[in-house]
Design a protein around this motif. Sequence first.
Motif, PDB file in Angstrom:
ATOM      1  N   PRO A 173       2.240  -6.332  13.982  1.00  0.00           N
ATOM      2  CA  PRO A 173       2.710  -7.573  13.192  1.00  0.00           C
ATOM      3  C   PRO A 173       2.035  -7.286  11.688  1.00  0.00           C
ATOM      4  CG  PRO A 173       2.003  -8.042  15.270  1.00  0.00           C
ATOM      5  CD  PRO A 173       1.790  -6.709  15.225  1.00  0.00           C
ATOM      6  N   LEU A 174       0.842  -6.841  11.619  1.00  0.00           N
ATOM      7  CA  LEU A 174       0.232  -6.667  10.227  1.00  0.00           C
ATOM      8  C   LEU A 174       1.124  -5.581   9.365  1.00  0.00           C
ATOM      9  CD1 LEU A 174      -1.632  -7.603   8.072  1.00  0.00           C
ATOM     10  CD2 LEU A 174      -3.414  -5.975   9.090  1.00  0.00           C
ATOM     11  N   ALA A 175       1.275  -4.472  10.125  1.00  0.00           N
ATOM     12  CA  ALA A 175       2.235  -3.446   9.373  1.00  0.00           C
ATOM     13  C   ALA A 175       3.477  -3.936   8.834  1.00  0.00           C
ATOM     14  CB  ALA A 175       2.280  -2.296  10.516  1.00  0.00           C
ATOM     15  N   ARG A 176       3.910  -4.800   9.814  1.00  0.00           N
ATOM     16  CA  ARG A 176       5.386  -5.353   9.469  1.00  0.00           C
ATOM     17  C   ARG A 176       5.205  -6.345   8.209  1.00  0.00           C
ATOM     18  NH1 ARG A 176       7.025 -10.759  12.189  1.00  0.00           N
ATOM     19  NH2 ARG A 176       5.222 -10.991  11.256  1.00  0.00           N
ATOM     20  N   TYR A 177       4.131  -6.883   8.243  1.00  0.00           N
ATOM     21  CA  TYR A 177       4.102  -7.801   6.968  1.00  0.00           C
ATOM     22  C   TYR A 177       3.743  -7.027   5.737  1.00  0.00           C
ATOM     23  CZ  TYR A 177       2.619 -12.248   4.806  1.00  0.00           C
ATOM     24  OH  TYR A 177       2.382 -13.360   3.972  1.00  0.00           O
ATOM     25  N   GLU A 178       3.242  -6.067   5.835  1.00  0.00           N
ATOM     26  CA  GLU A 178       2.804  -5.204   4.698  1.00  0.00           C
ATOM     27  C   GLU A 178       4.064  -4.547   4.133  1.00  0.00           C
ATOM     28  OE1 GLU A 178       0.215  -1.882   4.833  1.00  0.00           O
ATOM     29  OE2 GLU A 178      -1.722  -2.782   4.875  1.00  0.00           O
ATOM     30  N   GLN A 179       4.929  -4.351   4.700  1.00  0.00           N
ATOM     31  CA  GLN A 179       6.299  -3.711   4.458  1.00  0.00           C
ATOM     32  C   GLN A 179       7.108  -4.699   3.410  1.00  0.00           C
ATOM     33  OE1 GLN A 179       7.365  -0.246   4.558  1.00  0.00           O
ATOM     34  NE2 GLN A 179       4.979  -0.440   4.639  1.00  0.00           N
ATOM     35  N   GLN A 180       6.814  -5.969   3.385  1.00  0.00           N
ATOM     36  CA  GLN A 180       7.543  -6.837   2.444  1.00  0.00           C
ATOM     37  C   GLN A 180       7.676  -6.068   1.002  1.00  0.00           C
ATOM     38  OE1 GLN A 180       7.032 -11.156   3.268  1.00  0.00           O
ATOM     39  NE2 GLN A 180       5.160 -10.191   3.676  1.00  0.00           N
ATOM     40  N   GLN A 181       8.908  -6.264   0.534  1.00  0.00           N
ATOM     41  CA  GLN A 181       8.825  -5.878  -0.997  1.00  0.00           C
ATOM     42  C   GLN A 181       8.148  -6.935  -1.798  1.00  0.00           C
ATOM     43  OE1 GLN A 181      10.561  -3.362  -2.389  1.00  0.00           O
ATOM     44  NE2 GLN A 181      10.658  -2.322  -0.497  1.00  0.00           N
ATOM     45  N   LEU A 219       2.061  -4.611  -1.198  1.00  0.00           N
ATOM     46  CA  LEU A 219       0.890  -3.840  -1.525  1.00  0.00           C
ATOM     47  C   LEU A 219      -0.263  -4.743  -1.731  1.00  0.00           C
ATOM     48  CD1 LEU A 219      -0.490  -1.174  -2.273  1.00  0.00           C
ATOM     49  CD2 LEU A 219       0.590  -1.449  -4.571  1.00  0.00           C
ATOM     50  N   ALA A 220       0.115  -5.886  -2.264  1.00  0.00           N
ATOM     51  CA  ALA A 220      -0.850  -6.979  -2.447  1.00  0.00           C
ATOM     52  C   ALA A 220      -1.606  -7.160  -1.119  1.00  0.00           C
ATOM     53  CB  ALA A 220      -0.364  -8.136  -3.165  1.00  0.00           C
ATOM     54  N   SER A 221      -0.777  -7.365  -0.197  1.00  0.00           N
ATOM     55  CA  SER A 221      -1.511  -7.928   1.283  1.00  0.00           C
ATOM     56  C   SER A 221      -2.298  -6.596   1.583  1.00  0.00           C
ATOM     57  CB  SER A 221      -0.515  -8.230   2.422  1.00  0.00           C
ATOM     58  OG  SER A 221       0.290  -7.103   2.524  1.00  0.00           O
ATOM     59  N   PRO A 258       2.629  -4.649 -14.240  1.00  0.00           N
ATOM     60  CA  PRO A 258       2.954  -5.754 -13.646  1.00  0.00           C
ATOM     61  C   PRO A 258       2.988  -5.587 -12.112  1.00  0.00           C
ATOM     62  CG  PRO A 258       4.886  -4.500 -14.101  1.00  0.00           C
ATOM     63  CD  PRO A 258       3.703  -3.857 -14.823  1.00  0.00           C
ATOM     64  N   GLY A 259       2.247  -6.696 -11.320  1.00  0.00           N
ATOM     65  CA  GLY A 259       2.169  -6.675  -9.978  1.00  0.00           C
ATOM     66  C   GLY A 259       2.096  -8.018  -9.434  1.00  0.00           C
ATOM     67  N   ALA A 260       2.279  -8.012  -7.984  1.00  0.00           N
ATOM     68  CA  ALA A 260       2.289  -9.280  -7.342  1.00  0.00           C
ATOM     69  C   ALA A 260       0.865  -9.670  -7.133  1.00  0.00           C
ATOM     70  CB  ALA A 260       3.044  -9.135  -6.004  1.00  0.00           C
ATOM     71  N   SER A 261       0.734 -10.864  -6.710  1.00  0.00           N
ATOM     72  CA  SER A 261      -0.656 -11.496  -6.208  1.00  0.00           C
ATOM     73  C   SER A 261      -0.130 -12.414  -5.041  1.00  0.00           C
ATOM     74  CB  SER A 261      -1.333 -12.067  -7.238  1.00  0.00           C
ATOM     75  OG  SER A 261      -0.947 -13.283  -7.598  1.00  0.00           O
ATOM     76  N   LEU A 262      -1.015 -12.395  -4.068  1.00  0.00           N
ATOM     77  CA  LEU A 262      -0.785 -13.346  -2.964  1.00  0.00           C
ATOM     78  C   LEU A 262      -1.140 -14.692  -3.385  1.00  0.00           C
ATOM     79  CD1 LEU A 262      -2.523 -11.585  -0.102  1.00  0.00           C
ATOM     80  CD2 LEU A 262      -0.233 -11.132  -0.877  1.00  0.00           C
ATOM     81  N   SER A 263      -0.056 -15.770  -2.726  1.00  0.00           N
ATOM     82  CA  SER A 263      -0.413 -17.369  -2.823  1.00  0.00           C
ATOM     83  C   SER A 263      -1.295 -17.459  -1.559  1.00  0.00           C
ATOM     84  CB  SER A 263       0.933 -17.904  -2.519  1.00  0.00           C
ATOM     85  OG  SER A 263       1.497 -17.766  -1.292  1.00  0.00           O
ATOM     86  N   LYS A 264      -1.770 -18.760  -1.568  1.00  0.00           N
ATOM     87  CA  LYS A 264      -2.661 -19.510  -0.590  1.00  0.00           C
ATOM     88  C   LYS A 264      -2.128 -19.422   0.734  1.00  0.00           C
ATOM     89  CE  LYS A 264      -5.531 -22.609  -3.350  1.00  0.00           C
ATOM     90  NZ  LYS A 264      -5.787 -23.909  -3.531  1.00  0.00           N
TER      91      LYS A 264
END
Length: 308
Positions: free
Chosen positions: A247-255, A259-261, A280-286
């Motif tokens: 489940p965590l590996a799957r979550y990590e594969q989101q575009q 990488l932020a996760s 430029p790079g993403a950050s995680l929301s709450k």
Amino acid sequence: MPLLSEDAKGVYVITVTPFTESGEVDWDSVDRMVDFYEEKGVTGLTILGQLGEAPKLTSEESRKIAERVIARAHVPVVVGVSAPGLAPMRELADSVMGMGAAGVMVAPPWTLKTDDQVYAFYASVAEALGKTPWVLQDYPLTTNVTIAPKVIDRIVRDLPTCVMLKHEDWPGLAKIGALRATSERGETRRISILCGNGGLFLPEEMRRGADGAMTGFCYPEMMVGVVENFARGDENRAHDIFDAYLPLARYEQQQGIGLASRKYVLAKRGVIASPTLRKPGASLSKADIADVENLLARQARRLTEIGA
């Protein structure tokens, strides 16, 4: 350190590049990261890959990171040297091989459209790199370049310094089977095949003939456990370990936020000081962080249940 060869097996983890909150390379975290991966049992390290944010680094930063990692590591280090032209590729490859790298990795430019163009590009790469062993990175989801098994077979037959395929096609299990079939018939050399895509298909890839993984995940011990148990012939244990982390590996594969996760969890584990991506790079929301924390809690319970 020995050079990369077609017999390579195991887990060559794709490393992140640690940055401070201001976006500078975090050298202390680089050292800690190398130690962490080795403690978790990886076979080798692959640096300056796409998920190592290599395109965001200056050429000088790339060389300094390679120098730092190679000097600290006790395992082979493969360096991504993909570049728009052969001259900068050769320059970086010569530099890192002089530092003690085991080999280099090259992805095709997006401009390649035909089988002959792909073959001609890699023939030029082999000529430019001389005796340096190299990895063919097959990642069409990012490069938009599809490399058919017959083209890879041709490259393997004609270019002896190609010692490994980083297989990251999706779906791609049939490709592994096709490549192994030609080598088993004696039509090509048998080269190493290490697989990517965050390890999402690692058990199936191992069953089709892959030699291990070359990818990133915030829990590299998952990939190590899967590969080692396959090597021992215990596929059920390999699947149990894989299932716990999936489940965590799957979550990590989101575009975007994948990488932020990954960096969030590595920071939480104390591997890197900050989860910052260079802009430029993403950050995680709450809400994203809540998702990850829920997955981590469920993962911990499942690992306890299976005694891993």
